[in-house]
Design a protein around this motif. Sequence first.
Motif, short mmCIF file in Angstrom:
data_model
loop_
_atom_site.label_atom_id
_atom_site.label_comp_id
_atom_site.label_asym_id
_atom_site.label_seq_id
_atom_site.Cartn_x
_atom_site.Cartn_y
_atom_site.Cartn_z
N ALA A 171 0.80 -1.23 0.00
CA ALA A 171 0.00 0.00 0.00
C ALA A 171 0.83 1.28 0.00
CB ALA A 171 -0.96 -0.01 1.18
N ASN A 172 1.82 1.33 -0.89
CA ASN A 172 2.64 2.54 -0.97
C ASN A 172 2.52 3.24 -2.32
OD1 ASN A 172 4.11 0.81 -2.62
ND2 ASN A 172 6.05 1.73 -2.04
N ALA A 173 1.66 2.72 -3.20
CA ALA A 173 1.53 3.29 -4.54
C ALA A 173 0.14 3.92 -4.68
CB ALA A 173 1.73 2.22 -5.60
N GLY A 174 0.10 5.01 -5.42
CA GLY A 174 -1.17 5.69 -5.64
C GLY A 174 -2.12 4.88 -6.50
N ASP A 175 -3.38 5.00 -6.24
CA ASP A 175 -4.43 4.32 -7.01
C ASP A 175 -5.42 5.38 -7.45
OD1 ASP A 175 -6.60 2.91 -7.96
OD2 ASP A 175 -6.35 1.29 -6.53
N PRO A 176 -5.50 5.67 -8.75
CA PRO A 176 -6.38 6.74 -9.22
C PRO A 176 -7.86 6.50 -8.90
CG PRO A 176 -5.40 5.55 -11.07
CD PRO A 176 -4.75 5.03 -9.81
N ASP A 177 -8.25 5.25 -8.70
CA ASP A 177 -9.65 4.97 -8.37
C ASP A 177 -10.02 5.44 -6.96
OD1 ASP A 177 -9.99 3.80 -10.84
OD2 ASP A 177 -9.57 1.78 -10.11
N TYR A 178 -9.03 5.59 -6.08
CA TYR A 178 -9.30 5.93 -4.69
C TYR A 178 -8.68 7.25 -4.25
CZ TYR A 178 -10.81 1.11 -4.42
OH TYR A 178 -11.46 -0.06 -4.63
N ALA A 179 -7.92 7.88 -5.12
CA ALA A 179 -7.19 9.08 -4.73
C ALA A 179 -8.11 10.29 -4.61
CB ALA A 179 -6.09 9.36 -5.74
N VAL A 180 -7.97 11.00 -3.51
CA VAL A 180 -8.62 12.28 -3.29
C VAL A 180 -7.48 13.26 -3.01
CG1 VAL A 180 -10.17 13.60 -1.82
CG2 VAL A 180 -10.68 11.20 -2.35
N PRO A 181 -7.36 14.30 -3.82
CA PRO A 181 -6.21 15.21 -3.65
C PRO A 181 -6.07 15.70 -2.21
CG PRO A 181 -7.46 15.78 -5.61
CD PRO A 181 -8.26 14.72 -4.88
N GLY A 182 -4.87 15.52 -1.67
CA GLY A 182 -4.54 16.05 -0.36
C GLY A 182 -4.86 15.18 0.84
N ASP A 183 -5.57 14.05 0.66
CA ASP A 183 -5.93 13.27 1.85
C ASP A 183 -4.97 12.13 2.15
OD1 ASP A 183 -6.54 11.24 0.10
OD2 ASP A 183 -8.62 11.02 0.73
N GLY A 184 -4.11 11.75 1.21
CA GLY A 184 -3.14 10.69 1.45
C GLY A 184 -3.74 9.29 1.50
N LEU A 185 -5.03 9.18 1.29
CA LEU A 185 -5.67 7.86 1.36
C LEU A 185 -5.63 7.12 0.03
CD1 LEU A 185 -8.78 8.73 3.55
CD2 LEU A 185 -6.64 7.66 4.26
N GLY A 186 -5.10 7.75 -0.99
CA GLY A 186 -5.03 7.10 -2.29
C GLY A 186 -3.94 6.06 -2.40
N LEU A 187 -3.15 5.87 -1.34
CA LEU A 187 -2.06 4.91 -1.36
C LEU A 187 -2.57 3.53 -0.95
CD1 LEU A 187 0.83 7.04 0.16
CD2 LEU A 187 0.35 6.58 -2.23
N LEU A 188 -3.38 2.93 -1.80
CA LEU A 188 -3.95 1.63 -1.50
C LEU A 188 -3.35 0.51 -2.34
CD1 LEU A 188 -7.72 2.58 -1.16
CD2 LEU A 188 -6.06 2.20 0.65
N ALA A 189 -2.66 0.87 -3.39
CA ALA A 189 -2.05 -0.14 -4.26
C ALA A 189 -0.65 -0.46 -3.73
CB ALA A 189 -1.98 0.37 -5.69
N SER A 190 -0.19 -1.65 -4.05
CA SER A 190 1.15 -2.09 -3.62
C SER A 190 2.08 -2.11 -4.82
CB SER A 190 1.07 -3.47 -2.99
OG SER A 190 0.25 -3.43 -1.83
N GLN A 191 3.35 -1.95 -4.54
CA GLN A 191 4.38 -1.90 -5.58
C GLN A 191 5.17 -3.20 -5.56
OE1 GLN A 191 4.53 0.80 -7.46
NE2 GLN A 191 6.37 0.40 -8.65
N ALA A 192 5.47 -3.74 -6.74
CA ALA A 192 6.29 -4.94 -6.85
C ALA A 192 7.49 -4.65 -7.74
CB ALA A 192 5.50 -6.10 -7.44
N GLY A 193 8.58 -5.34 -7.46
CA GLY A 193 9.77 -5.19 -8.28
C GLY A 193 10.59 -6.47 -8.25
N TRP A 194 11.24 -6.77 -9.36
CA TRP A 194 12.12 -7.93 -9.39
C TRP A 194 13.31 -7.66 -10.30
CZ3 TRP A 194 12.39 -9.52 -14.38
CH2 TRP A 194 11.26 -9.42 -15.18
N VAL A 195 14.40 -8.35 -10.02
CA VAL A 195 15.63 -8.26 -10.79
C VAL A 195 16.10 -9.69 -11.06
CG1 VAL A 195 18.05 -7.51 -10.74
CG2 VAL A 195 16.29 -6.09 -9.69
N VAL A 196 16.52 -9.96 -12.29
CA VAL A 196 17.08 -11.27 -12.65
C VAL A 196 18.55 -11.07 -13.00
CG1 VAL A 196 16.98 -13.23 -14.22
CG2 VAL A 196 14.86 -12.14 -13.46
N ILE A 197 19.39 -11.88 -12.37
CA ILE A 197 20.85 -11.83 -12.53
C ILE A 197 21.31 -13.17 -13.10
CG2 ILE A 197 23.04 -11.62 -11.29
CD1 ILE A 197 21.44 -9.06 -11.09
N LEU A 198 22.23 -13.12 -14.04
CA LEU A 198 22.86 -14.34 -14.54
C LEU A 198 24.16 -14.53 -13.77
CD1 LEU A 198 22.50 -16.55 -16.68
CD2 LEU A 198 23.98 -15.20 -18.17
N THR A 199 24.35 -15.69 -13.21
CA THR A 199 25.52 -15.96 -12.39
C THR A 199 25.97 -17.40 -12.66
OG1 THR A 199 26.42 -15.79 -10.15
CG2 THR A 199 24.17 -16.64 -10.35
#
Length: 189
Positions: A19-47
């Motif tokens: 819940a650290n990413a903004g969601d335009p479906d829930y965002a209200v300017p200035g209230d900070g409650l639009g952070l309902l979506a989660s962020q994912a990330g991955w890295v692939v390394i060849l070793t």
Amino acid sequence: VGIDLHDAAVLEFADSSLANAGDPDYAVPGDGLGLLASQAGWVVILTTSAAIKTKAGLGSFVAAKTHTIKRKVRATLAAEGLAANEAAEAGDLIRAHFAEIRGSHPLDLRQWRSEVLNVPAALVTDCRSLYDHLYKRGSTPDDKRLRLDLEMLRNEMERGLEVCWVETWLQMADGLTKDARDALYYLKY
């Protein structure tokens, strides 16, 4: 980094932030409650396979992705499980390429799972609860979707995927899940 094609292994780093990413479906300017979506990330390394066995060594960056998770999740474990599954799938694609390069024949797409077993792989997470759930068979979350995600990862483990836990400062994908400049520091190493 020079890697012998016949000794290549795939290292997958996966991370998320709940819940650290903004969601335009829930965002209200200035209230900070639009952070309902989660962020994912991955890295692939060849070793090398030795680097995976010893948990130390060099590698070459192959692929990475960062994005907002489409599904709303209620727990860190759910977000981490989704990111880990994505990293495992990306790693499988790289493993399939190397299985075909190593083989004397084109990769049979109907049998690709058995052919990638010759290319070692490890998934790295900094989520201790994900790691514990994957290695303790008796632990079952109540959320059905989360249970399915964890079972998919366990199936990958039965096919040779090693799952490793590291502290957050060693998690290469951590910088992909934060909205801060200093988070990119993780990608330096």
